[in-house]
Design a protein around this motif. Structure first.
Motif, short mmCIF file in Angstrom:
data_model
loop_
_atom_site.label_atom_id
_atom_site.label_comp_id
_atom_site.label_asym_id
_atom_site.label_seq_id
_atom_site.Cartn_x
_atom_site.Cartn_y
_atom_site.Cartn_z
N ARG A 21 20.65 41.56 22.71
CA ARG A 21 20.95 42.83 23.39
C ARG A 21 19.95 43.10 24.51
NH1 ARG A 21 22.41 44.50 17.96
NH2 ARG A 21 20.26 45.16 17.55
N LEU B 281 14.50 51.46 26.42
CA LEU B 281 15.46 50.36 26.35
C LEU B 281 15.16 49.46 25.15
CD1 LEU B 281 17.81 48.76 27.49
CD2 LEU B 281 16.19 47.58 29.00
N VAL C 283 19.99 46.62 33.94
CA VAL C 283 19.13 47.71 34.40
C VAL C 283 18.45 47.35 35.72
CG1 VAL C 283 17.06 49.06 33.86
CG2 VAL C 283 18.79 48.66 32.09
N ALA D 119 20.72 43.40 28.48
CA ALA D 119 20.59 44.71 29.14
C ALA D 119 19.58 44.71 30.27
CB ALA D 119 20.22 45.77 28.10
N ARG D 120 18.52 43.94 30.15
CA ARG D 120 17.47 43.97 31.17
C ARG D 120 18.01 43.64 32.57
NH1 ARG D 120 12.21 41.20 28.23
NH2 ARG D 120 11.10 43.14 27.75
N ILE E 37 24.31 49.59 29.98
CA ILE E 37 23.62 49.09 28.79
C ILE E 37 24.62 48.88 27.66
CG2 ILE E 37 21.95 49.70 26.99
CD1 ILE E 37 20.33 51.11 29.20
N THR F 224 22.36 54.57 33.65
CA THR F 224 22.23 53.29 32.93
C THR F 224 23.05 53.16 31.66
OG1 THR F 224 20.32 54.09 31.65
CG2 THR F 224 19.86 53.05 33.79
N ALA G 259 17.65 48.84 21.99
CA ALA G 259 18.13 47.49 21.70
C ALA G 259 17.76 47.06 20.28
CB ALA G 259 17.56 46.49 22.71
#
Length: 413
Positions: free
Chosen positions: A329, A357, A337, A333-334, A394, A390, A361
């Motif tokens: 995750r 974040l 973002v 996601a990084r 995400i 975001t 996660a």
């Protein structure tokens, strides 16, 4: 807007009026009157003696307001600044890196109702360099010398060059604020900035750690409860002495010396004094104090735990082994973002707190829809604008990560 030329080619900033320190009742009364008579925001700065003194108190407070001029106030000379606080109460305060100065200002009773943080504004505008000198160069075309930023501001009397430096830190701040406000509005970031400034103003101070001695740099190299007890006793002895004489602890005996004496405790005071790794201004003049601490640690019946529970998440490099789903995750996601941050011309850490974040996660909501992700981010300190920007991306990244199928070696296929 491109960066201005390097500092030496720019005209030097100069104070608007002669500098002098307010340190007597008559000067204080005049300063309060002038600040109250001015108009608009008040530029505020404070100078501490970090690295020199034990306390983080303000040793100089600088104020500038249009129609008021500049005030350089020695807060050590006064027991009560409530009249000044009243004169400043309804105005917006303009600070550069407000989180650094607000604690020591609050300590003397100065509390803002709203702020404009020019360093944070520069970050939101995507400036690569956000120090005050760099921002002044870029926005005002002036060279602002910063050579006294790490000075010992508890010095009395304060040298005139230091006072010139201190005055300029506030005299240019309102022009910087106005330029940033215009740029933020043009970039559609005015509301974002307001939320970020308010978050800084209202952020609660971190609670003091239960065992502050565990913050000793290098303590992780000390093995065994007995040796940890020595480290604890040495830290406590140094902290008590530093507080007593108002000196930065590391100036007396550095952390590395306390750790060295804890890893291999000496058998006698003479042996401690002979340790080359045990150094510092007070390492020999206070040798009886340090030896008593070593003896106390060696004799202590209250041994510290060698491991302490922590609410901190493991470092992301360990996630693949400890929580593979969370690892996937976070890795999904990084980039999402980062892409949004690039689009908005923001540093990724200002678009969304990295800890928010990571925690979302690590332990996500049951559903990955934008509302659920947004609620999780909010619980970990994200502001409304950050969630709007975001949460959807995400959630989509989390869905994509859940659909990945790990290969037999443990890596996603």
């Amino acid at each position: 807007m491109t960066d201005a030329a390097e500092g030496p080619t720019l005209p030097d900033a100069k104070p608007a009026e002669p500098v002098r320190v307010v340190d007597d009742p008559e000067g204080y009364a005049d300063a309060v009157r002038r600040i109250a008579a001015g108009t608009g925001p008040i530029a505020v700065d404070a100078e501490r003696a970090s690295g020199f003194r034990y306390s983080q108190r303000a040793y100089l407070i600088q104020l500038f307001r249009r129609g008021s001029g500049t005030v350089l106030l020695d807060p050590i000379a006064f027991d009560d600044l409530s009249e000044l606080a009243d004169a400043m109460r309804d105005a917006e305060w303009v600070l550069h890196a407000a989180s650094q100065d607000l604690p020591c200002l609050r300590e003397v009773g100065l509390e803002p109702e709203r702020i404009f943080d020019t360093e944070l504004g520069a970050r939101l505008l995507g400036f690569e360099r956000v120090g005050l000198g760099a921002v002044v160069e870029r926005l005002l075309g002036l060279h602002l010398a910063k050579e006294h930023s790490a000075a010992d501001w508890s010095t009395r009397p304060l040298p005139t060059p230091w006072l010139v430096y201190a005055a300029l830190d506030v005299e240019l701040l309102l022009d910087v604020r106005d330029a940033e406000e215009e740029l933020l509005a043009a970039a559609g970031k005015a509301e974002i900035a307001e939320q970020e400034f308010e978050a800084v103003r209202t952020k609660e101070a971190r609670p003091a750690p239960a065992e502050p001695w565990r913050r000793l740099s290098g303590l992780h190299t000390v093995r065994g409860a007995r040796n940890l007890a020595v480290a604890r006793a040495l830290w406590q002895a140094r902290d008590a002495y530093a507080r007593e004489i108002d000196s930065a602890p590391g100036r007396l005996v550095p952390d590395a010396s306390l750790v060295a004496a804890s890893k291999t405790p000496p058998a006698s005071k003479r042996e401690l004094a002979a340790m080359r790794s045990f150094s510092g201004r007070a390492s020999r003049s206070e040798i009886d104090r340090w030896w008593s601490a070593v003896e106390a640690g060696l004799a202590s019946a209250d041994l510290p735990a060698t491991r302490v529970p922590s609410e901190a998440l493991p470092p992301p490099r360990a996630w693949a082994d400890r929580n593979p789903e969370a690892d996937r995750r976070l890795k999904a996601a990084r980039p999402a973002v980062a892409a949004i941050a690039e689009t908005m011309s923001l540093p990724a850490e200002n678009l969304l707190p990295p800890e928010a974040l990571r925690r979302t996660a690590w332990e996500p909501p049951e559903s990955f829809d934008a509302r659920s992700i947004g609620d999780a981010l909010a619980a970990h300190g994200a502001r409304p604008w950050q969630i709007v920007a975001t949460a959807q991306a995400i959630g989509e990244a989390f869905v994509a990560a859940a659909q990945e199928v790990p290969d037999p070696a443990g890596s996603p296929s």
